[in-house]
Write a protein that holds these residues in place. Structure first.
Motif, PDB file in Angstrom:
ATOM      1  N   ASN A   1       0.743  -1.166  -0.246  1.00  0.00           N
ATOM      2  CA  ASN A   1      -0.142   0.067   0.109  1.00  0.00           C
ATOM      3  C   ASN A   1       0.807   1.392  -0.042  1.00  0.00           C
ATOM      4  O   ASN A   1       0.270   2.433  -0.067  1.00  0.00           O
ATOM      5  CB  ASN A   1      -0.904  -0.043   1.351  1.00  0.00           C
ATOM      6  CG  ASN A   1      -2.223  -1.025   0.974  1.00  0.00           C
ATOM      7  OD1 ASN A   1      -2.789  -0.683  -0.098  1.00  0.00           O
ATOM      8  ND2 ASN A   1      -2.173  -2.035   1.907  1.00  0.00           N
ATOM      9  N   SER A   2       2.198   1.024  -0.034  1.00  0.00           N
ATOM     10  CA  SER A   2       3.073   2.428  -0.286  1.00  0.00           C
ATOM     11  C   SER A   2       4.395   1.863  -0.672  1.00  0.00           C
ATOM     12  O   SER A   2       4.820   0.816  -0.688  1.00  0.00           O
ATOM     13  CB  SER A   2       3.210   3.079   1.479  1.00  0.00           C
ATOM     14  OG  SER A   2       3.755   2.213   2.056  1.00  0.00           O
TER      15      SER A   2
ATOM     16  N   ASP B   1      -1.758  -3.371 -10.647  1.00  0.00           N
ATOM     17  CA  ASP B   1      -2.465  -4.070  -9.428  1.00  0.00           C
ATOM     18  C   ASP B   1      -2.845  -5.494  -9.345  1.00  0.00           C
ATOM     19  O   ASP B   1      -3.448  -6.075  -8.604  1.00  0.00           O
ATOM     20  CB  ASP B   1      -3.764  -3.095  -9.382  1.00  0.00           C
ATOM     21  CG  ASP B   1      -4.667  -3.146 -10.426  1.00  0.00           C
ATOM     22  OD1 ASP B   1      -4.321  -4.063 -11.302  1.00  0.00           O
ATOM     23  OD2 ASP B   1      -5.724  -2.779 -10.294  1.00  0.00           O
TER      24      ASP B   1
ATOM     25  N   TYR C   1       0.665   2.102 -13.341  1.00  0.00           N
ATOM     26  CA  TYR C   1       0.753   3.298 -12.822  1.00  0.00           C
ATOM     27  C   TYR C   1       2.386   3.486 -12.888  1.00  0.00           C
ATOM     28  O   TYR C   1       3.106   2.583 -12.582  1.00  0.00           O
ATOM     29  CB  TYR C   1       0.357   3.473 -11.368  1.00  0.00           C
ATOM     30  CG  TYR C   1       0.307   4.861 -10.979  1.00  0.00           C
ATOM     31  CD1 TYR C   1      -0.783   5.939 -11.393  1.00  0.00           C
ATOM     32  CD2 TYR C   1       1.325   5.535 -10.222  1.00  0.00           C
ATOM     33  CE1 TYR C   1      -0.989   7.103 -11.008  1.00  0.00           C
ATOM     34  CE2 TYR C   1       1.166   6.931 -10.173  1.00  0.00           C
ATOM     35  CZ  TYR C   1       0.176   7.449 -10.165  1.00  0.00           C
ATOM     36  OH  TYR C   1       0.084   9.067  -9.963  1.00  0.00           O
TER      37      TYR C   1
ATOM     38  N   TYR D   1       5.882   7.397  -2.295  1.00  0.00           N
ATOM     39  CA  TYR D   1       4.148   7.124  -2.360  1.00  0.00           C
ATOM     40  C   TYR D   1       3.440   6.635  -1.235  1.00  0.00           C
ATOM     41  O   TYR D   1       3.646   5.426  -0.934  1.00  0.00           O
ATOM     42  CB  TYR D   1       3.947   6.527  -3.659  1.00  0.00           C
ATOM     43  CG  TYR D   1       4.740   6.950  -4.824  1.00  0.00           C
ATOM     44  CD1 TYR D   1       4.186   7.691  -5.456  1.00  0.00           C
ATOM     45  CD2 TYR D   1       5.964   6.774  -5.115  1.00  0.00           C
ATOM     46  CE1 TYR D   1       4.648   8.230  -6.978  1.00  0.00           C
ATOM     47  CE2 TYR D   1       6.718   7.165  -6.407  1.00  0.00           C
ATOM     48  CZ  TYR D   1       6.026   8.077  -7.164  1.00  0.00           C
ATOM     49  OH  TYR D   1       6.565   8.636  -8.394  1.00  0.00           O
TER      50      TYR D   1
ATOM     51  N   TYR E   1      -1.461   5.200  -2.016  1.00  0.00           N
ATOM     52  CA  TYR E   1      -1.878   5.197  -3.418  1.00  0.00           C
ATOM     53  C   TYR E   1      -3.231   5.630  -3.295  1.00  0.00           C
ATOM     54  O   TYR E   1      -3.624   6.303  -4.341  1.00  0.00           O
ATOM     55  CB  TYR E   1      -2.036   3.668  -3.702  1.00  0.00           C
ATOM     56  CG  TYR E   1      -0.549   3.148  -3.418  1.00  0.00           C
ATOM     57  CD1 TYR E   1       0.519   3.732  -4.078  1.00  0.00           C
ATOM     58  CD2 TYR E   1      -0.409   1.728  -3.467  1.00  0.00           C
ATOM     59  CE1 TYR E   1       1.892   2.959  -3.967  1.00  0.00           C
ATOM     60  CE2 TYR E   1       0.743   0.936  -3.229  1.00  0.00           C
ATOM     61  CZ  TYR E   1       1.972   1.886  -3.691  1.00  0.00           C
ATOM     62  OH  TYR E   1       3.245   1.130  -3.486  1.00  0.00           O
TER      63      TYR E   1
ATOM     64  N   GLU F   1      -5.269   0.823  -4.806  1.00  0.00           N
ATOM     65  CA  GLU F   1      -4.938   0.416  -3.432  1.00  0.00           C
ATOM     66  C   GLU F   1      -3.740  -0.439  -3.512  1.00  0.00           C
ATOM     67  O   GLU F   1      -3.103  -0.584  -2.250  1.00  0.00           O
ATOM     68  CB  GLU F   1      -5.754   0.362  -2.430  1.00  0.00           C
ATOM     69  CG  GLU F   1      -6.693   1.505  -2.255  1.00  0.00           C
ATOM     70  CD  GLU F   1      -7.807   1.381  -1.199  1.00  0.00           C
ATOM     71  OE1 GLU F   1      -7.620   0.611  -0.290  1.00  0.00           O
ATOM     72  OE2 GLU F   1      -8.984   2.081  -1.189  1.00  0.00           O
TER      73      GLU F   1
END
Length: 175
Positions: free
Chosen positions: A35-36, A48, A57, A64, A67, A74
């Protein structure tokens, strides 16, 4: 050039982490979720779903922490490093699948294929030189797709059946 990205299970760089310096088709053996991340050097495309599938992305050097605040998905499941390219950029875009319909050759960024080429859609392309990002909307907005050198006869076969690619940008060596 050294490529380095660190993925974290939780937002704000929390939980377990996984350091990566090359392509990774599936994070599940290393992290239960992601998640980061922090990109220390280089550029990466993140996906994803495993095996470089799903939403994509573009990540350049930076942090980051969350997200979802960036308007993206996510959870990241795979990543691909983008090699630096310092030479010429060339791509042919086609209005129809299988290199059919109107064709235009690009050597620089295009913020709207409709405005520049009077093309309503791009259904296939041939990337001859460089690495590119294609966007579903004009002015580099919406979902994106990473294109490396090669022939792409049908975006539908790649899982993009309802997508229209309306703008393209070169990935320069400024990552």
């Amino acid at each position: 050039m050294l490529y380095q990205i660190t993925f974290y299970e939780d937002r704000n760089f929390g939980g377990r982490s996984y350091d990566c310096s090359s392509d990774c088709a599936d994070f599940s053996p290393y992290l239960s979720r992601c998640n980061s991340c922090r990109v220390e050097s280089g550029c990466f495309m993140v996906y994803d779903r495993p095996n470089y599938m799903g939403n994509q992305y573009f990540m350049r050097r930076g942090e980051y922490p969350d997200y979802s605040r960036m308007g993206m998905f996510e959870n990241i499941r795979s990543c691909r490093m983008i090699p630096m390219h310092r030479g010429q950029f060339r791509m042919r875009i086609y209005e129809r699948e299988q290199f059919g319909g109107q064709m235009n050759e690009m050597m620089d960024d295009c913020d709207s294929i409709m405005d520049r080429y009077r093309m309503s859609d791009c259904q296939s392309c041939n990337v001859m030189d460089g690495h590119w990002l294609m966007y579903e909307q004009p002015h580099y907005r919406g979902r994106m797709m990473y294109m490396r050198p090669g022939e792409y006869r049908s975006f539908r076969d790649m899982g993009y059946s309802n997508m229209r690619w309306m703008s393209m940008r070169r990935i320069m060596d400024s990552c």
